[in-house]
Design a protein around this motif. Sequence first.
Motif, PDB file in Angstrom:
ATOM      1  N   GLU A 246     -59.236  13.014  10.390  1.00 22.89           N
ATOM      2  CA  GLU A 246     -59.946  11.779  10.062  1.00 22.89           C
ATOM      3  C   GLU A 246     -60.269  11.767   8.572  1.00 22.89           C
ATOM      4  OE1 GLU A 246     -62.593  10.183  13.800  1.00 22.89           O
ATOM      5  OE2 GLU A 246     -63.454  11.764  12.552  1.00 22.89           O
ATOM      6  N   ILE A 247     -59.764  10.789   7.868  1.00 27.91           N
ATOM      7  CA  ILE A 247     -60.170  10.581   6.477  1.00 27.91           C
ATOM      8  C   ILE A 247     -61.256   9.514   6.490  1.00 27.91           C
ATOM      9  CG2 ILE A 247     -59.437   9.874   4.184  1.00 27.91           C
ATOM     10  CD1 ILE A 247     -56.668  10.925   4.813  1.00 27.91           C
ATOM     11  N   VAL A 248     -62.469   9.937   6.183  1.00 24.72           N
ATOM     12  CA  VAL A 248     -63.630   9.045   6.256  1.00 24.72           C
ATOM     13  C   VAL A 248     -63.987   8.603   4.841  1.00 24.72           C
ATOM     14  CG1 VAL A 248     -66.039   8.836   6.962  1.00 24.72           C
ATOM     15  CG2 VAL A 248     -64.459  10.214   8.337  1.00 24.72           C
ATOM     16  N   ASN A 249     -64.025   7.308   4.635  1.00 24.55           N
ATOM     17  CA  ASN A 249     -64.280   6.733   3.314  1.00 24.55           C
ATOM     18  C   ASN A 249     -65.714   6.231   3.232  1.00 24.55           C
ATOM     19  OD1 ASN A 249     -61.422   6.946   2.487  1.00 24.55           O
ATOM     20  ND2 ASN A 249     -61.112   5.410   4.074  1.00 24.55           N
ATOM     21  N   ASP A 250     -66.511   6.849   2.373  1.00 25.06           N
ATOM     22  CA  ASP A 250     -67.917   6.477   2.269  1.00 25.06           C
ATOM     23  C   ASP A 250     -68.114   5.037   1.820  1.00 25.06           C
ATOM     24  OD1 ASP A 250     -68.765   8.924   3.126  1.00 25.06           O
ATOM     25  OD2 ASP A 250     -69.280   9.701   1.152  1.00 25.06           O
ATOM     26  N   ARG A 256     -68.699   2.197   8.801  1.00 20.25           N
ATOM     27  CA  ARG A 256     -69.680   3.138   8.303  1.00 20.25           C
ATOM     28  C   ARG A 256     -69.328   4.551   8.761  1.00 20.25           C
ATOM     29  NH1 ARG A 256     -70.119   1.749   4.606  1.00 20.25           N
ATOM     30  NH2 ARG A 256     -71.903   3.074   4.161  1.00 20.25           N
ATOM     31  N   PRO A 257     -69.551   5.556   7.931  1.00 22.37           N
ATOM     32  CA  PRO A 257     -69.184   6.939   8.296  1.00 22.37           C
ATOM     33  C   PRO A 257     -69.818   7.428   9.590  1.00 22.37           C
ATOM     34  CG  PRO A 257     -69.626   6.804   5.942  1.00 22.37           C
ATOM     35  CD  PRO A 257     -70.023   5.474   6.523  1.00 22.37           C
ATOM     36  N   ALA A 258     -71.002   6.918   9.930  1.00 24.01           N
ATOM     37  CA  ALA A 258     -71.708   7.414  11.117  1.00 24.01           C
ATOM     38  C   ALA A 258     -70.925   7.201  12.406  1.00 24.01           C
ATOM     39  CB  ALA A 258     -73.074   6.743  11.232  1.00 24.01           C
ATOM     40  N   ILE A 259     -70.027   6.214  12.436  1.00 22.37           N
ATOM     41  CA  ILE A 259     -69.346   5.909  13.702  1.00 22.37           C
ATOM     42  C   ILE A 259     -68.396   7.011  14.132  1.00 22.37           C
ATOM     43  CG2 ILE A 259     -69.507   3.442  13.232  1.00 22.37           C
ATOM     44  CD1 ILE A 259     -66.481   3.451  12.676  1.00 22.37           C
ATOM     45  N   TYR A 260     -68.083   7.938  13.231  1.00 28.06           N
ATOM     46  CA  TYR A 260     -67.133   9.005  13.561  1.00 28.06           C
ATOM     47  C   TYR A 260     -67.833  10.281  14.041  1.00 28.06           C
ATOM     48  CZ  TYR A 260     -64.041   6.017  10.784  1.00 28.06           C
ATOM     49  OH  TYR A 260     -63.321   4.960  10.290  1.00 28.06           O
ATOM     50  N   GLU A 261     -69.148  10.244  14.179  1.00 27.04           N
ATOM     51  CA  GLU A 261     -69.879  11.490  14.388  1.00 27.04           C
ATOM     52  C   GLU A 261     -69.603  12.144  15.737  1.00 27.04           C
ATOM     53  OE1 GLU A 261     -74.193   9.667  15.887  1.00 27.04           O
ATOM     54  OE2 GLU A 261     -73.915  10.202  13.789  1.00 27.04           O
ATOM     55  N   ARG A 262     -69.078  11.395  16.708  1.00 26.48           N
ATOM     56  CA  ARG A 262     -68.827  11.975  18.028  1.00 26.48           C
ATOM     57  C   ARG A 262     -67.341  12.132  18.351  1.00 26.48           C
ATOM     58  NH1 ARG A 262     -72.228  12.940  21.682  1.00 26.48           N
ATOM     59  NH2 ARG A 262     -70.788  12.352  23.370  1.00 26.48           N
ATOM     60  N   THR A 263     -66.478  11.959  17.359  1.00 27.23           N
ATOM     61  CA  THR A 263     -65.043  12.104  17.619  1.00 27.23           C
ATOM     62  C   THR A 263     -64.714  13.476  18.186  1.00 27.23           C
ATOM     63  OG1 THR A 263     -64.624  10.648  15.728  1.00 27.23           O
ATOM     64  CG2 THR A 263     -62.748  11.860  16.611  1.00 27.23           C
ATOM     65  N   ALA A 267     -61.649  14.752  20.702  1.00 27.84           N
ATOM     66  CA  ALA A 267     -60.475  15.300  20.019  1.00 27.84           C
ATOM     67  C   ALA A 267     -60.631  16.820  19.934  1.00 27.84           C
ATOM     68  CB  ALA A 267     -60.335  14.692  18.637  1.00 27.84           C
ATOM     69  N   ALA A 268     -59.788  17.535  20.685  1.00 28.53           N
ATOM     70  CA  ALA A 268     -59.934  18.997  20.769  1.00 28.53           C
ATOM     71  C   ALA A 268     -59.557  19.690  19.473  1.00 28.53           C
ATOM     72  CB  ALA A 268     -59.071  19.531  21.919  1.00 28.53           C
ATOM     73  N   ASN A 269     -58.667  19.091  18.686  1.00 28.43           N
ATOM     74  CA  ASN A 269     -58.215  19.672  17.423  1.00 28.43           C
ATOM     75  C   ASN A 269     -58.453  18.654  16.313  1.00 28.43           C
ATOM     76  OD1 ASN A 269     -56.939  22.195  18.466  1.00 28.43           O
ATOM     77  ND2 ASN A 269     -55.673  20.708  19.559  1.00 28.43           N
ATOM     78  N   LEU A 270     -59.651  18.723  15.707  1.00 26.79           N
ATOM     79  CA  LEU A 270     -60.079  17.688  14.772  1.00 26.79           C
ATOM     80  C   LEU A 270     -60.395  18.286  13.408  1.00 26.79           C
ATOM     81  CD1 LEU A 270     -61.001  14.725  14.253  1.00 26.79           C
ATOM     82  CD2 LEU A 270     -63.287  15.443  14.997  1.00 26.79           C
ATOM     83  N   TRP A 271     -59.910  17.597  12.379  1.00 28.57           N
ATOM     84  CA  TRP A 271     -60.258  17.900  10.995  1.00 28.57           C
ATOM     85  C   TRP A 271     -60.835  16.625  10.388  1.00 28.57           C
ATOM     86  CZ3 TRP A 271     -56.511  20.135  13.701  1.00 28.57           C
ATOM     87  CH2 TRP A 271     -56.257  21.516  13.533  1.00 28.57           C
ATOM     88  N   ARG A 272     -61.706  16.784   9.387  1.00 24.43           N
ATOM     89  CA  ARG A 272     -62.295  15.602   8.761  1.00 24.43           C
ATOM     90  C   ARG A 272     -62.455  15.834   7.264  1.00 24.43           C
ATOM     91  NH1 ARG A 272     -67.112  14.473  11.728  1.00 24.43           N
ATOM     92  NH2 ARG A 272     -65.756  13.286  13.121  1.00 24.43           N
ATOM     93  N   LYS A 273     -62.051  14.832   6.488  1.00 23.94           N
ATOM     94  CA  LYS A 273     -62.288  14.830   5.047  1.00 23.94           C
ATOM     95  C   LYS A 273     -63.009  13.534   4.691  1.00 23.94           C
ATOM     96  CE  LYS A 273     -59.869  17.070   2.178  1.00 23.94           C
ATOM     97  NZ  LYS A 273     -58.864  17.558   1.198  1.00 23.94           N
ATOM     98  N   ARG A 274     -64.107  13.676   3.960  1.00 24.09           N
ATOM     99  CA  ARG A 274     -64.945  12.526   3.635  1.00 24.09           C
ATOM    100  C   ARG A 274     -65.072  12.424   2.119  1.00 24.09           C
ATOM    101  NH1 ARG A 274     -70.989  11.486   6.185  1.00 24.09           N
ATOM    102  NH2 ARG A 274     -71.600   9.768   4.788  1.00 24.09           N
ATOM    103  N   THR A 275     -64.756  11.246   1.580  1.00 21.37           N
ATOM    104  CA  THR A 275     -64.790  11.073   0.137  1.00 21.37           C
ATOM    105  C   THR A 275     -65.379   9.712  -0.214  1.00 21.37           C
ATOM    106  OG1 THR A 275     -62.516  10.242   0.202  1.00 21.37           O
ATOM    107  CG2 THR A 275     -62.807  12.569  -0.331  1.00 21.37           C
ATOM    108  N   THR A 276     -65.724   9.559  -1.498  1.00 24.59           N
ATOM    109  CA  THR A 276     -66.305   8.304  -1.963  1.00 24.59           C
ATOM    110  C   THR A 276     -65.195   7.316  -2.307  1.00 24.59           C
ATOM    111  OG1 THR A 276     -66.455   9.297  -4.166  1.00 24.59           O
ATOM    112  CG2 THR A 276     -68.440   9.322  -2.822  1.00 24.59           C
TER     113      THR A 276
END
Length: 590
Positions: A246-250, A256-263, A267-276
């Motif tokens: 998941e590439i989360v864009n601030d 909004r970034p908060a909607i991804y908090e329960r992914t 998703a058993a194999n999850l990575w996340r990168k969050r940037t401005t």
Amino acid sequence: MADWHRFNVRGDGVELAAFSYGLPGETTPGKPVVLLVHGWPDSHHLWDLVAPQLAEHYRVYAYDTRGFGESDRPAQVAAYRLDTLAADMFAVARAVNSAGKTHIVAHDWGSVQAWETVTTEGADDAIASFTSVSGPNLDFLGEWARGKLANPTPSNIAQALSQVASSAYTAFFQVPVASDAFFRAFGSDKVWTEFLHFIEGTPRENATFGPTLRDDMINGLKLYRANIRGKLASPKPRPTRVPVLEIVNDHDIALRPAIYERTHTHAANLWRKRTTTGHWLPYTNPDYLATTAIEFIDAIENGASGTPNTIDRAHVTGPAGDLIGKLAVVTGAGSGIGRETAYALADLGAEVVLADIDLAAAEATATDCKGKGVLATAYRLDVSNTGAVTEFADQVRNLHGVADIVVNNAGIALAGSALAATDEQVDRLFDINLRGVISGSRAFGRQMVERGAGGHIVNLASAAAFTPSRDLGLYSSSKAGVLMFSESLRAELAEHKIGVTAICPGIVHTNITSNAQFAGAADEDATREKVDGFYAKRNFTPDRVAADIVAAIRKNKAVVPVTPEAEVGYRVYRFFPWASRIGARHKLAD
């Protein structure tokens, strides 16, 4: 336009226009296959700047989803249900890679469709990985919203309302006559280019649309009408074993970034990168998106990322902290505020790179951070050596990637008479406190600008920067320089979405006081002991400063006076400077 070559794929009752980047005969058999999926209101041309970079590593394909570009355009709204769109995606994946698994990179509604695809039973037999950009799983989103409303705490209500405000446009999209007429009137290439440029600074030359943009805008509204109300009213989340990034864009205008908090719960194999970064990443930051996707796909293909740790640190194994996937660099991390800041950043999931002139102390901090479940590495660094700082920044980039957060914390104290201080004391003070901050900000700031994905720089100033004192003239000058440099750098880097914060603590008990020098003091040891004792009795601990540093990063604050006396001093100096000048005559050790 990019070097696309069209062929047709039969989807679920429609003809889909698919494209290879370069002629199929020009690609090398055996390379991993990547399928790019656009959203609304785009076509495969969304990927014109991303595909060439991916094609250096993989066989790259894209397609116009039904209703867009050169593909068929069913008239019925029901033809755009997500299960049908997922069937289309499986059909294209089989057509481009019948003998293996395909990597999906998808944006906006393409990502929404891909979530439906990877949560379909048997998806892990056909899909090797999924890089999701600005497009949630609608079932997950519905579950998240219902959970917030079922537990109406102030925080949950605020998050839900924030997303409702961001998604308000979707209600307008549900009204066929009005929304269709709006895009018929304003859906031109020029208007859309200016909109993207205004909203998130998209370079105008990057906005590459096909000739069907206005029709795609209008016809694509069927995606909203066919799916949103049903999915959000009655979510049925399903799990996936497909590796997902998941590439989360601030700065996403719609999500909004908060909607991804329960992914992670699905998703058993999850990575996340969050940037401005903003919503239209393929247009605005194509280099960053391509690099990130390559690192992830290589990690899945080879079991190791192309750049050490950049993907490793993004792995989500439970409820993810705000900073998971980010790299934070802290100088002066061996003790005091630097150490506590490292702890605070590690608690939020960041990988930490810790520098101190005392390597053993930095290693001790790193050991504690590793105990929090994050990657941590210690380095010896003398920030007074500008060349060493530049080399350190290059080393961090080569071994860990470009830093997302830099905390220039290293500093020393020099009190007493400015006239009595030696030239060597003055040089050392300014080399560490001011030049060290400038060197770190410049070296890491250049890297952030080049990457184009934002970041944050925190510089430790002091309440002394705006509180004149007869006994702290030199120290105050070094910190005032940090404050003004930080304010100025903030203005310079704002267009790159890089925040700069000056932290201004007051009386905080750290070992900086026990190691301070007192120029001109008759009995330096006694003076040092007296001052250190006063700081100890004040008992404002460095972990409280660290908490304010994290809050400043989250809220992108410019100047943060930390302690109560710093808050008062900041306002007195601004509004009653004469009072500050009178107070400056008081001796520190009295």
